[in-house]
Write a protein that holds these residues in place. Structure first.
Motif, mmCIF file in Angstrom:
data_model
loop_
_atom_site.group_PDB
_atom_site.id
_atom_site.type_symbol
_atom_site.label_atom_id
_atom_site.label_comp_id
_atom_site.label_asym_id
_atom_site.label_seq_id
_atom_site.Cartn_x
_atom_site.Cartn_y
_atom_site.Cartn_z
ATOM 1 N N SER A 1 -4.103 -5.863 -3.876
ATOM 2 C CA SER A 1 -4.407 -5.223 -2.600
ATOM 3 C C SER A 1 -5.553 -5.886 -1.853
ATOM 4 N N ILE B 1 -7.172 4.403 -2.226
ATOM 5 C CA ILE B 1 -6.525 3.835 -1.039
ATOM 6 C C ILE B 1 -7.001 4.532 0.229
ATOM 7 N N GLU C 1 0.831 -1.204 0.000
ATOM 8 C CA GLU C 1 0.000 0.000 0.000
ATOM 9 C C GLU C 1 0.866 1.255 0.000
#
Length: 315
Positions: free
Chosen positions: A270, A121, A100
């Motif tokens: 992710s 994000i 991330e």
């Protein structure tokens, strides 16, 4: 087994991920097969091993590889692969927090900030997760993430980004929040301040009630209000935030539907161990086509096989 690593990676665990721990995990056996695949540049077996282990198991394999060969696994994978395949496998080998942080760095390091990836994000991670990501970012890049974001953004959008990075749930009164948001729309130019403050500091359940009340007052959806009353980056940022508050799975499915390589790769890596099953379901409902099928229309070769292995199955 590296139990300390397992205990430090709660953010990547979830019952709705597509990638799960390999039940018959033997890192010594994986090492032997992986080393042979790297020497022969056998991408089929390389892909098979790395996509059938979860991230924590990949870290154990990487540690075993380094202990035996005194070489870094990522460096060896980089030498044995090329193009998008190599990049994707290297990203699978990154620990979740590191990945991330890497995505945020990529979004700000290139010519022209990737505002939508920043928002993706920041809007889909909790405040505690973002604190961990910020700490990892500083460790990796020797820079303060908040300062970097401030330097890459401006105006109300910069305020929104910083508020999201530091978000925490604060109790609010639904009717009062409705009144604040409604009042912010009264001038010739909408005031983004109350929107930033309220939307980044309240729970999703609270905000769903606020949105319903605001829609009754304005006679239009919150998304339509944002579209009409704001402009530029702050409009884009607030629209993404509203969508993520309403349904992060639908927002991520919309992102995936672009079938752009960096977006697909980023979201699938992710969210592979967390909630990709939910995103798959939202994708099918949104597009009428399963993610598994759609990937096959846009990608090919070993790169496609990695994506399909992460996606796991047809819906």
């Amino acid at each position: 087994m590296d139990y300390e690593y397992f205990n430090s990676c709660e953010m990547c665990w979830g019952t709705l991920g597509t990638v799960r721990p390999f039940s018959n995990f033997r890192p010594d056996r994986d090492f032997i097969e992986l080393q042979a695949a790297l020497e022969k540049k056998d991408t089929v077996n390389l892909v098979r091993i790395l996509t059938n282990r979860n991230n924590a198991q990949r870290q154990v394999i990487a540690k075993t590889f380094e202990d035996i060969t005194h070489k870094d696994l990522t460096t060896s994978v980089k030498k044995a692969t090329t193009g998008n395949l190599g990049v994707l496998l290297l990203e699978l080998l990154m620990p979740p927090l590191e990945y991330e942080a890497h995505r945020l760095h990529q979004a700000t390091a290139r010519l022209g900030t990737d505002e939508e990836t920043l928002m993706e994000i920041l809007c889909t991670r909790s405040g505690s997760q973002l604190q961990e990501i910020s700490a990892t970012y500083k460790q990796l890049y020797k820079k303060d993430l908040e300062k970097e974001l401030k330097g890459e953004t401006s105006g109300d959008f910069a305020k929104l980004v910083v508020a999201l990075l530091n978000k925490e749930n604060v109790a609010g009164v639904v009717q009062r929040d409705i009144e604040f948001l409604s009042a912010s729309l009264n001038g010739s130019k909408a005031d983004a301040g109350p929107w930033i403050n309220i939307l980044t500091s309240r729970s999703s359940d609270h905000l769903s009630k606020v949105f319903m009340g605001l829609e009754l007052e304005t006679g239009q959806t919150v998304d339509q209000t944002v579209e009409k009353r704001f402009t530029g980056d702050i409009r884009m940022g607030l629209k993404i935030l509203v969508q993520c508050i309403q349904s992060p799975d639908v927002y991520l499915a919309k992102r995936l539907s672009t079938m752009k390589t960096p977006i697909v790769q980023g979201i699938m890596v992710s969210h592979s161990e967390e909630d990709l099953l939910c995103i798959r379901a939202a994708f099918l409902k949104l597009t009428g086509t399963s993610l598994y099928t759609e990937l096959q229309k846009h990608f090919k070769g070993d790169y496609l096989q990695v994506l399909l292995a992460i996606c796991r199955s047809e819906d």
